[in-house]
Motif scaffolding. Structure first.
Motif, PDB file in Angstrom:
ATOM      1  N   VAL A 112      -0.216   8.472  32.053  1.00  0.00           N
ATOM      2  CA  VAL A 112       1.240   8.548  32.154  1.00  0.00           C
ATOM      3  C   VAL A 112       1.879   7.853  30.944  1.00  0.00           C
ATOM      4  CG1 VAL A 112       3.252   7.948  33.532  1.00  0.00           C
ATOM      5  CG2 VAL A 112       1.124   8.647  34.660  1.00  0.00           C
ATOM      6  N   LYS A 116       4.219   9.500  28.008  1.00  0.00           N
ATOM      7  CA  LYS A 116       5.554   8.991  27.692  1.00  0.00           C
ATOM      8  C   LYS A 116       5.665   8.703  26.193  1.00  0.00           C
ATOM      9  CE  LYS A 116       8.930   5.544  29.004  1.00  0.00           C
ATOM     10  NZ  LYS A 116       9.238   4.356  29.778  1.00  0.00           N
ATOM     11  N   ASN A 148      15.412   9.766  31.427  1.00  0.00           N
ATOM     12  CA  ASN A 148      14.680   9.210  32.559  1.00  0.00           C
ATOM     13  C   ASN A 148      13.295   9.838  32.646  1.00  0.00           C
ATOM     14  OD1 ASN A 148      13.831   8.068  34.880  1.00  0.00           O
ATOM     15  ND2 ASN A 148      15.333   9.092  36.212  1.00  0.00           N
ATOM     16  N   ASP A 150      11.045   9.459  34.727  1.00  0.00           N
ATOM     17  CA  ASP A 150      10.616   9.822  36.088  1.00  0.00           C
ATOM     18  C   ASP A 150      10.802  11.305  36.367  1.00  0.00           C
ATOM     19  OD1 ASP A 150       9.928   7.254  36.504  1.00  0.00           O
ATOM     20  OD2 ASP A 150      11.826   6.695  37.473  1.00  0.00           O
ATOM     21  N   ASP A 151      11.687  11.960  35.579  1.00  0.00           N
ATOM     22  CA  ASP A 151      11.921  13.390  35.795  1.00  0.00           C
ATOM     23  C   ASP A 151      10.808  14.263  35.206  1.00  0.00           C
ATOM     24  OD1 ASP A 151      14.201  12.617  36.988  1.00  0.00           O
ATOM     25  OD2 ASP A 151      15.512  13.045  35.275  1.00  0.00           O
ATOM     26  N   LYS A 155       2.539  12.173  37.302  1.00  0.00           N
ATOM     27  CA  LYS A 155       2.668  11.082  38.247  1.00  0.00           C
ATOM     28  C   LYS A 155       1.301  10.493  38.571  1.00  0.00           C
ATOM     29  CE  LYS A 155       4.646  11.017  42.585  1.00  0.00           C
ATOM     30  NZ  LYS A 155       5.278  11.980  43.468  1.00  0.00           N
TER      31      LYS A 155
END
Lengths: 523, 358
Positions: A112, A116, A148, A150-151, A155
């Motif tokens: 993750v 990013k 963001n 998280d969108d 995960k």
């Protein structure tokens, strides 16, 4: 007493020799396997975009899947297994108990973090578009529209479960995770050392080898990583990767036995080398092409670009100039199962002349001198000289050739600061998409600055579609690309490697040209 | 002793025909056989390169891919091509007989080419060409390429030398004659330029200014000339300083000659010998610099060639096609040798203090 002295000396010498031979394989001078590779600009997986860097990193890092040594399809790496949801939109990987070279466990969180980092606009990764094309929300995050993270559809369910949510059912997604833009990264090491995290001593890796020494422009030396999950199946204890770009030097080192594997054969010697028993060749899923910076005069005119494309006899080019089994092509995408290649402009002198006249330069009159840029290499030079002569003879236009270091060329191409540039594209995975998505508007490797809304739409749409309909969309896109003539495909590469397969096992001539070091062993 | 004349004849009372410096130098140069040979070689090579467009040469940019890598020969291209292909077919056939079945496609390719050239022999006039010095990897005539390469190499040498000499004389003369603060300023500037690595500056300039469309040869000229006048400036300055207090300068000054007139009419002609010697020795060094740059891939761009690019192309294939290296390398070496011998001879001829005077 006098007698004893020589004996003592001899003993000491033997001891010294023994000592040296024990250290063998663990110093760069005694590497077990030596490969000549070409200069690697970086070894940061988020930043690399070239073959030499990828070769180095294939020894150091491993993603969810890894390249199969024969087929180059994905086989389980850090992931033990995966499941795809019935609608094809969710892919869940189960991670095995793997460790980083410093003892940290490899967790879903590392994947993750890496995602990013590569998508972060500040990283400016050339390959960010690749996950952005398939993962939900990744494009918005990469372009800065959505800050963001998280969108984004990645995960960590727990330390050993990683879930991707995709834009569409992407059949090649699992294969794609072999690619460096999907690899995990050690956050703690990067936070601690910043840009220096790739230096030996700082770098933490999860692949079969650890970086021991790195002398840019000289060599990379790596030794077996005992913490690697599959360490018992890693055969070579140490590997030295030379940065020499000079194919003559490489060949001399190969024939003298100081290099075990080299790829890329000097064009000047191909007549002789292709008769060698240890010369390995096969079709490669890779395209050699010339690209236009489509906003630059005079190649901003599509008629000019088509005229230039129609004035090159590609069959003669491969038969007489490159001479080693390349396949001439008018398509960008190499042959692939289920996909119909689109045919672009072929060799047609009369048409070329007509197109150039239509563009306002009858018989080349008034056409400004254009420049072809290429990286210094005798094959690229011979091809450029051939094309220069073709354009001169068939279109009566003047062309200047300009050679430079590979790094400089990449820099120019990234800035779209050229008219015509030599380029090559090796498939990152076995799907037509890898040859097409790089030309979408704003993609990091879209050196042409090509932008066609319909093209972007087709590619994006294809990512959401399955089966034949998807192939249709990709075909439509390739057709557009070739009609707009942002590129002139010249030929599909042939793998050209020199390695003695009677001595080294686990090495195969592969469609993508990736040869994971992990499998190579001495027979 | 039987003489009607009362005066004895000795060397001091004879009318001697005056000999000018130049006639004297020429006489001495003529006695120096190596220098004379050098002079002839330079003159002949220069004449050939200047007259190149008039000579019956093949186009040095024209590719003929069926004629690539042909060895030097007096036979026609078609015949040479056929015999090279025959040799290759025999070689591959031999390997196939020894179990290398995988080479069959290679053999078929050569056979096809053989048939094509054979058919062309009658119809295609290109097959009737004679490549005296062989061809390169794209089937271009090595003779034409070497001659046209010489054009560029010599031009680089000449332009570099002329610029260096003009700039060097100007700056050296001004510094030497004026003296004082200006001299100090100019010479410190020269010192600084000396301190910079010459090749590095040229390479940086070449990579900075080689932009689209701009001909790299012009930049090469500028780059080489800009950093090459330093030696001449120093030498000229030294000469001028040692001469500027001599009687003839004082005489000129007392007659009211201006500084410019004194420098250009009185001082410079007296340093001309040194300048000429320097020039002949500078020229080869420029050719070498250009070759070095070309070798690094920074020199002239294709399809033009200089001796440097030809050598660099030849090196890549020297085991297989040695003529591609040997032809330009020998020609270039010959020219550089000749130029150096000539320079040496000129120094001996012009320098009154030289111990090697013939």
């Amino acid at each position: 007493m006098k007698r004893i002295l020589p004996v003592l000396l001899a003993l000491m010498a033997t001891a010294a020799l023994l000592f040296v031979s024990c250290g063998q394989g663990l110093s760069a001078d005694h590497a077990e396997f030596v490969m000549s590779n070409g200069a690697e600009p970086t070894i940061d997986p988020s930043l690399l975009n070239d073959v030499p860097s990828t070769n180095v990193d294939l020894g150091l890092f491993e993603g969810l899947m890894q390249y199969d040594p024969k087929t180059n399809l994905g086989v389980p790496g850090i992931a033990e297994s995966y499941t795809v949801s019935p609608d094809g939109l969710t892919v869940t990987f189960k991670l095995r108990n793997a460790e980083w070279s410093d003892g940290h466990p490899v967790t879903a969180g590392d994947f993750v973090y890496a995602m990013k980092r590569i998508l972060d606009p500040a990283t400016a990764s050339d390959y960010a578009y690749m996950p952005a094309m398939v993962i939900k929300g990744a494009d918005a995050f990469n372009s800065g529209k959505d800050t963001n993270f998280d969108d984004v559809g990645i995960k960590a369910i727990d330390d050993h479960t990683l879930q991707y949510t995709l834009l569409g059912p992407t059949p090649y997604f699992v294969n794609m995770t072999t690619h460096n833009s999907f690899w995990p990264l050690p956050k703690w090491a990067i936070d601690k050392n910043g840009n220096n995290w790739t230096k030996p001593g700082n770098i933490v890796t999860d692949g079969p080898y650890i970086l021991k020494e790195w002398k840019p422009q000289q060599y990379v030396f790596m030794v077996k990583n005992n913490k690697y999950w599959d360490a018992k199946n890693v055969h070579l204890r140490s590997i030295k990767i030379l940065s020499s770009d000079n194919q003559d030097t490489n060949y001399n080192m190969y024939t003298s036995g100081s290099v075990d594997w080299m790829f890329g054969i000097s064009n000047a010697k191909i007549d002789q080398i292709k008769l060698r028993p240890d010369y390995q060749t096969s079709a490669q899923v890779a395209t050699y092409y010339y690209e236009f910076s489509v906003d630059r005069k005079p190649v901003n005119n599509v008629l000019v670009r088509r005229a230039l494309a129609a004035a090159i006899d590609k069959q003669t080019l491969v038969d007489k100039v490159t001479k080693s089994g390349q396949i001439p092509t008018n398509s960008m995408v190499p042959p692939m199962a289920g996909y119909t290649q689109q045919q672009g402009q072929g060799y047609d002198v009369a048409l070329a002349k007509k197109l150039l006249a239509q563009a306002g330069y009858p018989n080349g009159r008034g056409f400004p001198t254009i420049t072809i840029v290429y990286n210094t290499n005798d094959t690229h030079k011979a091809i450029a000289e051939y094309i220069q002569e073709q354009w001169k003879t068939n279109l009566n236009i003047n062309v200047v050739l300009r050679n430079m270091e590979f790094k400089t060329l990449i820099d120019l191409r990234t800035k779209h600061d050229f008219q015509v540039a030599r380029a090559g594209w090796v498939g990152d995975y076995l799907d037509p998409n890898t040859f097409l998505d790089l030309f979408t508007t704003g993609a990091g490797n879209n050196d042409c600055a090509y932008s066609n809304p319909q093209y972007d739409k087709d590619i994006t749409q294809a990512a959401l579609t399955q089966g034949d309909a998807r192939m249709k969309l990709l075909e439509q896109a390739e057709d557009l690309l070739l009609k707009d003539q942002a590129v002139i495909p010249l030929y599909f590469y042939a793998n050209q490697d020199l390695i003695d397969t009677n001595k080294w096992g686990g090495w195969y001539s592969t469609p993508l040209g990736y040869h994971p070091f992990k499998y190579i062993y001495k027979k | 002793m039987p003489s009607n004349n009362n005066q004895a004849i000795n060397e001091f009372n004879q009318q001697v025909k005056p000999v000018s410096l130049w006639a004297d130098a020429w006489k001495r140069l003529r006695k120096n056989r190596m220098a004379l040979l050098g002079l002839w070689i330079v003159v002949i090579m220069a004449a050939i390169t200047i007259a190149a467009p008039l000579l019956p040469l093949y186009d040095y940019t024209k590719l003929d891919l069926y004629h690539s890598n042909l060895p030097p020969s007096f036979r026609t291209a078609g015949e040479v091509a056929l015999s090279t292909m025959q040799a290759r077919m025999d070689k591959i056939q031999g390997m196939i007989d020894n179990g290398r079945k995988d080479l069959q496609p290679d053999l078929d390719k050569v056979k096809a080419d053989y048939a094509k050239v054979q058919a062309d022999m009658v119809t295609n006039p290109a097959e009737k060409r004679v490549y005296l010095l062989g061809t390169d990897y794209l089937g271009r005539d090595m003779l034409a390429r070497t001659i046209y390469g010489g054009r560029i190499s010599m031009m680089v040498g000449l332009i570099g030398t002329v610029t260096a000499v003009l700039l060097g004389i100007l700056i050296g003369a001004i510094a030497g004659y004026t003296g004082g603060r200006l001299d100090n300023l100019l010479m410190r500037f020269v010192d600084i330029m000396y301190g910079l690595p010459y090749m590095l500056i040229v390479i940086i300039m070449m990579s900075m200014f080689r932009k689209e469309g701009a001909s790299s040869i012009v930049i090469l000229f500028i780059a080489i000339a800009l950093v090459s006048w330093l030696d001449i400036a120093r030498v000229v300055r030294g000469q001028i300083i040692s001469l500027k207090n001599s009687e003839f300068v004082e005489a000129a000054r007392s007659m009211g000659a201006s500084s410019g007139r004194i420098i250009f009419r009185h001082l410079l002609p007296n340093t001309l010998g040194v300048i000429i010697i320097f020039t002949t020795l500078l020229l080869p060094s420029f050719i070498m610099s250009e070759s070095f740059l070309s070798f690094l891939g920074l020199g002239v761009s294709a399809p033009d060639a200089s001796w440097g690019t030809l050598v660099s192309e030849g090196v890549q294939a020297m085991e297989l096609y040695p003529w591609r290296l040997l032809v330009p390398a020998i020609v270039m070496t010959l020219f550089l040798f000749a130029m150096n011998f000539l320079g040496d001879g000129l120094r001996d001829a012009l320098d009154p203090q030289s111990k090697n005077r013939a």
